[in-house]
Design an enzyme around this catalytic site. Structure first.
Site, PDB file in Angstrom:
ATOM      1  N   CYS A  81      38.155 -27.171  56.509  1.00 45.12           N
ATOM      2  CA  CYS A  81      39.477 -26.412  56.316  1.00 45.12           C
ATOM      3  C   CYS A  81      39.175 -25.065  57.271  1.00 45.12           C
ATOM      4  O   CYS A  81      40.001 -24.853  58.058  1.00 45.12           O
ATOM      5  CB  CYS A  81      39.674 -26.014  54.936  1.00 45.12           C
ATOM      6  SG  CYS A  81      38.361 -25.066  54.106  1.00 45.12           S
ATOM      7  N   HIS A 131      38.970 -22.383  49.625  1.00 43.27           N
ATOM      8  CA  HIS A 131      39.739 -23.239  50.383  1.00 43.27           C
ATOM      9  C   HIS A 131      40.679 -22.444  51.299  1.00 43.27           C
ATOM     10  O   HIS A 131      41.190 -21.433  50.730  1.00 43.27           O
ATOM     11  CB  HIS A 131      40.146 -24.422  49.814  1.00 43.27           C
ATOM     12  CG  HIS A 131      41.093 -25.359  50.315  1.00 43.27           C
ATOM     13  ND1 HIS A 131      40.290 -26.339  51.433  1.00 43.27           N
ATOM     14  CD2 HIS A 131      42.314 -25.722  50.590  1.00 43.27           C
ATOM     15  CE1 HIS A 131      41.016 -27.252  51.936  1.00 43.27           C
ATOM     16  NE2 HIS A 131      42.366 -26.780  51.410  1.00 43.27           N
ATOM     17  N   HIS A 143      46.197 -28.416  56.053  1.00 39.86           N
ATOM     18  CA  HIS A 143      45.110 -27.947  55.592  1.00 39.86           C
ATOM     19  C   HIS A 143      44.074 -29.403  55.846  1.00 39.86           C
ATOM     20  O   HIS A 143      44.531 -30.518  55.812  1.00 39.86           O
ATOM     21  CB  HIS A 143      44.762 -27.431  54.150  1.00 39.86           C
ATOM     22  CG  HIS A 143      45.229 -28.335  53.090  1.00 39.86           C
ATOM     23  ND1 HIS A 143      44.463 -28.579  52.177  1.00 39.86           N
ATOM     24  CD2 HIS A 143      46.459 -28.994  52.955  1.00 39.86           C
ATOM     25  CE1 HIS A 143      44.917 -29.336  51.388  1.00 39.86           C
ATOM     26  NE2 HIS A 143      46.208 -29.488  51.710  1.00 39.86           N
TER      27      HIS A 143
END
Length: 171
Positions: A81, A131, A143
């Site tokens: 990510c 994240h 993502h």
């Protein structure tokens, strides 16, 4: 008989004064009020230019389907990510965000979720996010979610993501 304790007491006097002065300065320093940090109101944060937002969005959407790879930061090698975000921002804006998601929590400026715009970062997790993705508009973000997966487009109001603590950042 000469007094031998006087020189010892005199030699301790400078040390005692030094310790006393240090303690005094420490107490004075700790008692000072902190310098207030002025944060601009969220609404004063300028949006990315339309050109910047479009460039970020197009780059991010163009990478959907790229394999996930832990530590990856190129389309050829795959992305995690933060590697995805770094690649897109470097290509689109020439800005290099921090390499870890936790450090991205201080990159740019905080943006209220009600004011999020294409090109902003979305970070998931509490005080130390774990994240992140790139907001591309209409409640969606791009993502690189997990091992074995690939870069994808998801909705912030989806079952999983809507339950995660979320914050937005504008570089």
């Amino acid at each position: 008989m000469p007094d031998t304790t006087a020189p010892t007491q005199r030699s301790r006097m400078p040390l005692f004064r030094l310790l006393s002065m240090s303690l005094f300065l420490l107490m004075v320093g700790c008692a000072s009020p902190p310098t207030p940090q002025r944060q601009p109101p969220v609404s004063s944060i300028p949006p990315l230019t339309t050109e910047q937002s479009n460039s970020i969005t197009i780059h991010a959407l163009g990478l959907v389907g790229t394999p996930y790879r832990y530590g990856g930061n190129t389309p050829e090698g795959g992305f995690d990510c933060s590697g995805l975000i770094g690649y897109v921002y470097r290509s689109s804006l020439g800005k290099v965000p921090p390499r870890t998601v936790a450090r991205m929590a201080s990159f740019g400026q905080a943006v209220a979720m009600s004011e999020i715009r294409s090109g902003d970062l979305v970070l998931f997790g509490n005080s130390s996010p774990s994240h992140a993705g790139i907001y591309v508009g209409d409640g969606r973000f791009v993502h690189a979610p997990s091992t074995g997966g690939e870069v994808r487009l998801d909705r912030l109001d989806g079952v999983y993501w809507s339950r995660q603590p979320t914050q937005a950042r504008r570089p």
